[in-house]
Design an enzyme around this catalytic site. Structure first.
Site, PDB file in Angstrom:
ATOM      1  N   HIS A 209       0.852  -1.127  -0.079  1.00 18.40           N
ATOM      2  CA  HIS A 209       0.105   0.038  -0.053  1.00 18.40           C
ATOM      3  C   HIS A 209       0.835   1.362   0.140  1.00 18.40           C
ATOM      4  O   HIS A 209       1.198   1.569  -1.074  1.00 18.40           O
ATOM      5  CB  HIS A 209      -1.055  -0.037   1.209  1.00 18.40           C
ATOM      6  CG  HIS A 209      -2.063   0.812   1.434  1.00 18.40           C
ATOM      7  ND1 HIS A 209      -2.262   1.820   0.406  1.00 18.40           N
ATOM      8  CD2 HIS A 209      -2.870   1.413   2.341  1.00 18.40           C
ATOM      9  CE1 HIS A 209      -3.241   2.550   0.820  1.00 18.40           C
ATOM     10  NE2 HIS A 209      -3.611   2.490   1.947  1.00 18.40           N
TER      11      HIS A 209
ATOM     12  N   HIS B 187      -2.454  -2.062 -10.257  1.00 15.50           N
ATOM     13  CA  HIS B 187      -3.573  -1.629  -9.121  1.00 15.50           C
ATOM     14  C   HIS B 187      -4.823  -1.957  -8.998  1.00 15.50           C
ATOM     15  O   HIS B 187      -5.230  -2.806 -10.191  1.00 15.50           O
ATOM     16  CB  HIS B 187      -3.665  -0.028  -9.707  1.00 15.50           C
ATOM     17  CG  HIS B 187      -4.236   1.039  -8.421  1.00 15.50           C
ATOM     18  ND1 HIS B 187      -5.695   0.878  -8.196  1.00 15.50           N
ATOM     19  CD2 HIS B 187      -3.796   1.643  -7.690  1.00 15.50           C
ATOM     20  CE1 HIS B 187      -5.756   1.555  -7.207  1.00 15.50           C
ATOM     21  NE2 HIS B 187      -4.818   2.091  -6.666  1.00 15.50           N
TER      22      HIS B 187
ATOM     23  N   ASP C  31       2.933   5.457  -6.890  1.00 11.84           N
ATOM     24  CA  ASP C  31       4.242   5.190  -6.358  1.00 11.84           C
ATOM     25  C   ASP C  31       5.308   5.080  -7.089  1.00 11.84           C
ATOM     26  O   ASP C  31       6.526   5.138  -6.764  1.00 11.84           O
ATOM     27  CB  ASP C  31       4.109   3.957  -5.218  1.00 11.84           C
ATOM     28  CG  ASP C  31       3.465   4.091  -4.024  1.00 11.84           C
ATOM     29  OD1 ASP C  31       3.798   5.154  -3.584  1.00 11.84           O
ATOM     30  OD2 ASP C  31       2.495   3.384  -3.669  1.00 11.84           O
TER      31      ASP C  31
HETATM   32  N1  ACO Z   1       4.530  -6.659 -10.464  1.00 12.33           N
HETATM   33  C1  ACO Z   1       4.486  -7.986 -11.051  1.00 12.33           C
HETATM   34  N2  ACO Z   1       3.309  -8.664 -11.109  1.00 12.33           N
HETATM   35  C2  ACO Z   1       2.285  -7.900 -10.696  1.00 12.33           C
HETATM   36  C3  ACO Z   1       2.392  -6.545 -10.095  1.00 12.33           C
HETATM   37  C4  ACO Z   1       3.467  -6.033  -9.933  1.00 12.33           C
HETATM   38  N3  ACO Z   1       3.858  -4.802  -9.460  1.00 12.33           N
HETATM   39  N4  ACO Z   1       1.100  -6.218  -9.811  1.00 12.33           N
HETATM   40  C5  ACO Z   1       0.314  -7.341 -10.026  1.00 12.33           C
HETATM   41  N5  ACO Z   1       0.926  -8.351 -10.632  1.00 12.33           N
HETATM   42  C6  ACO Z   1       0.598  -9.501 -11.321  1.00 12.33           C
HETATM   43  C7  ACO Z   1       0.428 -10.671  -9.878  1.00 12.33           C
HETATM   44  O1  ACO Z   1       1.529 -11.436  -9.805  1.00 12.33           O
HETATM   45  C8  ACO Z   1      -0.862 -11.342 -10.514  1.00 12.33           C
HETATM   46  O2  ACO Z   1      -0.149 -12.200 -11.494  1.00 12.33           O
HETATM   47  P1  ACO Z   1      -0.574 -13.816 -11.507  1.00 12.33           P
HETATM   48  O3  ACO Z   1      -2.119 -13.604 -11.922  1.00 12.33           O
HETATM   49  O4  ACO Z   1       0.264 -14.265 -12.723  1.00 12.33           O
HETATM   50  O5  ACO Z   1      -0.491 -14.377 -10.192  1.00 12.33           O
HETATM   51  C9  ACO Z   1      -1.744 -10.535 -11.299  1.00 12.33           C
HETATM   52  O6  ACO Z   1      -0.617  -9.294 -11.684  1.00 12.33           O
HETATM   53  C10 ACO Z   1      -2.518  -9.939 -10.399  1.00 12.33           C
HETATM   54  O7  ACO Z   1      -1.990  -9.444  -9.369  1.00 12.33           O
HETATM   55  P2  ACO Z   1      -3.023  -9.253  -7.694  1.00 12.33           P
HETATM   56  O8  ACO Z   1      -2.004  -9.106  -6.784  1.00 12.33           O
HETATM   57  O9  ACO Z   1      -3.982 -10.261  -7.818  1.00 12.33           O
HETATM   58  O10 ACO Z   1      -3.717  -8.038  -8.158  1.00 12.33           O
HETATM   59  P3  ACO Z   1      -4.240  -6.991  -7.139  1.00 12.33           P
HETATM   60  O11 ACO Z   1      -5.444  -6.030  -7.876  1.00 12.33           O
HETATM   61  O12 ACO Z   1      -4.701  -7.618  -5.725  1.00 12.33           O
HETATM   62  O13 ACO Z   1      -2.945  -5.983  -6.919  1.00 12.33           O
HETATM   63  C11 ACO Z   1      -1.564  -4.407  -6.011  1.00 12.33           C
HETATM   64  C12 ACO Z   1      -2.833  -4.616  -6.694  1.00 12.33           C
HETATM   65  C13 ACO Z   1      -1.361  -5.132  -4.615  1.00 12.33           C
HETATM   66  C14 ACO Z   1      -1.254  -3.111  -6.019  1.00 12.33           C
HETATM   67  C15 ACO Z   1      -0.443  -5.124  -7.101  1.00 12.33           C
HETATM   68  O14 ACO Z   1      -0.428  -4.554  -8.291  1.00 12.33           O
HETATM   69  C16 ACO Z   1       1.022  -4.703  -6.288  1.00 12.33           C
HETATM   70  O15 ACO Z   1       1.498  -5.977  -5.568  1.00 12.33           O
HETATM   71  N6  ACO Z   1       1.685  -3.715  -6.785  1.00 12.33           N
HETATM   72  C17 ACO Z   1       2.964  -3.431  -6.333  1.00 12.33           C
HETATM   73  C18 ACO Z   1       2.788  -2.914  -5.089  1.00 12.33           C
HETATM   74  C19 ACO Z   1       2.511  -1.442  -5.351  1.00 12.33           C
HETATM   75  O16 ACO Z   1       3.010  -0.605  -6.381  1.00 12.33           O
HETATM   76  N7  ACO Z   1       1.828  -0.848  -4.581  1.00 12.33           N
HETATM   77  C20 ACO Z   1       1.205   0.407  -4.532  1.00 12.33           C
HETATM   78  C21 ACO Z   1      -0.272   0.523  -4.840  1.00 12.33           C
HETATM   79  S1  ACO Z   1      -0.844   2.046  -5.028  1.00 12.33           S
HETATM   80  C22 ACO Z   1      -1.113   2.779  -3.567  1.00 12.33           C
HETATM   81  O17 ACO Z   1      -1.578   1.863  -2.534  1.00 12.33           O
HETATM   82  C23 ACO Z   1      -1.129   3.910  -3.115  1.00 12.33           C
END
Ligand code: ACO
Length: 377
Positions: A223, A262, A313
Site C-alpha cells: 500500500h 493497481h 508510487d
Molecule cells: N509486479 C509484477 N506482477 C504484478 C504486479 C507487479 N507490481 N502487480 C500485479 N502483478 C501480477 C500478479 O503477480 C498477478 O499475476 P498472476 O495472476 O500471474 O499471479 C496479477 O498481476 C494480479 O495481481 P493481484 O495481486 O491479484 O492484483 P491486485 O489487484 O490484488 O494487486 C497491487 C494490486 C497489490 C497494488 C499489486 O499490483 C502490487 O502488488 N503492486 C506492487 C505494489 C505497489 O506498487 N503498491 C502501491 C499501490 S498504489 C497505493 O496503494 C498507493
C-alpha cells in the site's frame, strides 16, 4: 466439513461496501474525482488546504473560508509539550511509521474532547492534519541532529512539511511539487487504509483510533511503502542499460515490481501521469535526469513484459529524493496528505453509520469429537 453457499470475493475485490460522496475512481478511463472535481484540475489549479476543505465539507472554499482554514491549521501545528517530550523519548532507531502510529494514538490522551465520534470530530480532523508534519519533524530532527522545530506560520502545509523534515524552506518549484504530491495522495476511495479507518469508525470508536488503524494499514509495502522500494530498485539497477536485465530476472522469479499495478485502475493511474511530469521537471531543475530516465526504461520493460501500468508510487519517490527527503519518510509524507481523506471518510461514516462486519466462508470441520488434553498428541 461445511461449504457455505456464498462465493468468496477474495480481497473484497469488486465488493461495493458503502455509498460515498468523497471520491470516485474510473478505473477504465483513468479518472480520479474528489467531490466532483477532476484530479487534473485540482493538481494544476488548487492547493492542499483547498483540497482538504473540499474533502471535509464537500465543496471548494471561498477565499475567506480558505484563509480561515489556513489560520486554523497553522494554530493547530503546535504539539502539546508533553507529546513533544514523549516523541523525544522514542528510540532514534524506530521507523517513522511506528512513531507516527504511536504518536497519533497518544495524541488522543491530550485532546479527549475532540476524540468523540460525531460531527464535532471536524476539529480533530483539522488537528490531526495540522499536527502530522510536527510529529514527523519532532522525531526526524532529533535523530538527524537538526535544530528544534518551530511552527512557521508563514508556510503552507506542504512547505511546512518540508521545513519540519529538512530545516529548510523549499524553492518555489519544490514547494509546488510537494503541494501537488499531497493533493494527489489526499484521498483514494476505499483503499485499504481508508477502509481500515472506516471499519474502526463504524463501531462508533473515536477519530484518533480510526486514524491509528489507518496509519498501521498504510505502513505495508503493498500500500504505502511501495515508493521506498521503487528507489531501492533504481539503485539496484544503476544505469538504464541494466533495467531490462534486472526487471526481467525479477519477473522470472515472480517478484512484484513496486510502483506497478493497481486493484482499480485498468489503465494508467492519472496520479502517475502527473507525477511523471513533476519527476522530469524537478530532475531538470537539478540538472539530473538519471532517475527519470531509469524510471522511463523500467516502465517500458514492465509494460512490455507484463502489460502493467505505473501507479502513484512509481514517480513520487524520485520527486521526494530530489528534495532530500530520506526514504523512510516517504510513507509518512503520504500519511501527512492522506490524513485529510481518512478523516473525511470517518466523518462521513459517523453521519451514515452502519457497523462494517462482513462474513467468512467457513472451510473447516464442524463435527470433531472433543479430546481431553491428556489424550492429545
Ligand atoms: N509486479 C509484477 N506482477 C504484478 C504486479 C507487479 N507490481 N502487480 C500485479 N502483478 C501480477 C500478479 O503477480 C498477478 O499475476 P498472476 O495472476 O500471474 O499471479 C496479477 O498481476 C494480479 O495481481 P493481484 O495481486 O491479484 O492484483 P491486485 O489487484 O490484488 O494487486 C497491487 C494490486 C497489490 C497494488 C499489486 O499490483 C502490487 O502488488 N503492486 C506492487 C505494489 C505497489 O506498487 N503498491 C502501491 C499501490 S498504489 C497505493 O496503494 C498507493
Amino acid at each position: 466439513m461445511v461449504e457455505s453457499s456464498p462465493e468468496v470475493q477474495h480481497g473484497l475485490q469488486d465488493v461495493v461496501a458503502l455509498e460515498s460522496r468523497i471520491c470516485f475512481i474510473d478505473g477504465h478511463q483513468g479518472r480520479l474525482i474528489y467531490d466532483g472535481y477532476d484530479i487534473r484540475d485540482l493538481a494544476s489549479k488548487s492547493n492542499f488546504e483547498e483540497v482538504a476543505y473540499l474533502l471535509w465539507y464537500g465543496r471548494l472554499p471561498t477565499g475567506d473560508q480558505l484563509a480561515a482554514l489556513r489560520a486554523r491549521l497553522v494554530e493547530l501545528r503546535q504539539l502539546p509539550a508533553a507529546m513533544a517530550e514523549r516523541i523525544d523519548s522514542m528510540p532514534a532507531t524506530a521507523t517513522p511509521m511506528d512513531v507516527l502510529r504511536t504518536a497519533v494514538s497518544e495524541l488522543a490522551l491530550f485532546e479527549p474532547e475532540e476524540t468523540r465520534p460525531g460531527p464535532s470530530s471536524i476539529g480533530g480532523a483539522q488537528r490531526l492534519t495540522a499536527v502530522l508534519p510536527s510529529i514527523l519533524g519532532q522525531f526526524h530532527r532529533r535523530r538527524a541532529g537538526l535544530p528544534p522545530l518551530t511552527t512557521r506560520p508563514d508556510l503552507s502545509h506542504a512547505s511546512y512539511l518540508l521545513y519540519a523534515l529538512l530545516n529548510r524552506d523549499p524553492s518555489e518549484l519544490e514547494g509546488r511539487a510537494l503541494d501537488v504530491a499531497l493533493i494527489l495522495h489526499a484521498d483514494h476511495e476505499l483503499n485499504a487504509s481508508t477502509f481500515a479507518a472506516r471499519v474502526t469508525a463504524s463501531t462508533l470508536s473515536d477519530l484518533y483510533s480510526a486514524v491509528t488503524s489507518a496509519v498501521g494499514t498504510l505502513k505495508g509495502p503493498l500500500h504505502g511503502g511501495a515508493n521506498e522500494r521503487v528507489m531501492e530498485l533504481l539503485d539496484e539497477i544503476g544505469t538504464p542499460e541494466r533495467a531490462e536485465e534486472v526487471v526481467k530476472s525479477k519477473l522470472a522469479r515472480h517478484e512484484r515490481i513496486m510502483g506497478f499495478g493497481h486493484r482499480v485502475y485498468k489503465v494508467e493511474d492519472p496520479r502517475a501521469t502527473i507525477l511523471r511530469e513533476w519527476s522530469r521537471r524537478i530532475g531538470e531543475s537539478k540538472g539530473d535526469l538519471h532517475y527519470y530516465e531509469l524510471l522511463r526504461k523500467v516502465e517500458e520493460v514492465v509494460h512490455r513484459e507484463k502489460g502493467l501500468y505505473p501507479n502513484v508510487d512509481l514517480y513520487s519517490g524520485s520527486v521526494y529524493t530530489f528534495m532530500g527527503i530520506p526514504h523512510d519518510l516517504f510513507t509518512p509524507v503520504f500519511a501527512a496528505s492522506r490524513v485529510a481523506g481518512w478523516t473525511a471518510h470517518v466523518l462521513e461514516e459517523y453521519q451514515d453509520l452502519r457497523l462494517i462486519r462482513p462474513t467468512a466462508k467457513y472451510i473447516g470441520p464442524t463435527d470433531l469429537p472433543y479430546v481431553p488434553i491428556a489424550g492429545r498428541n
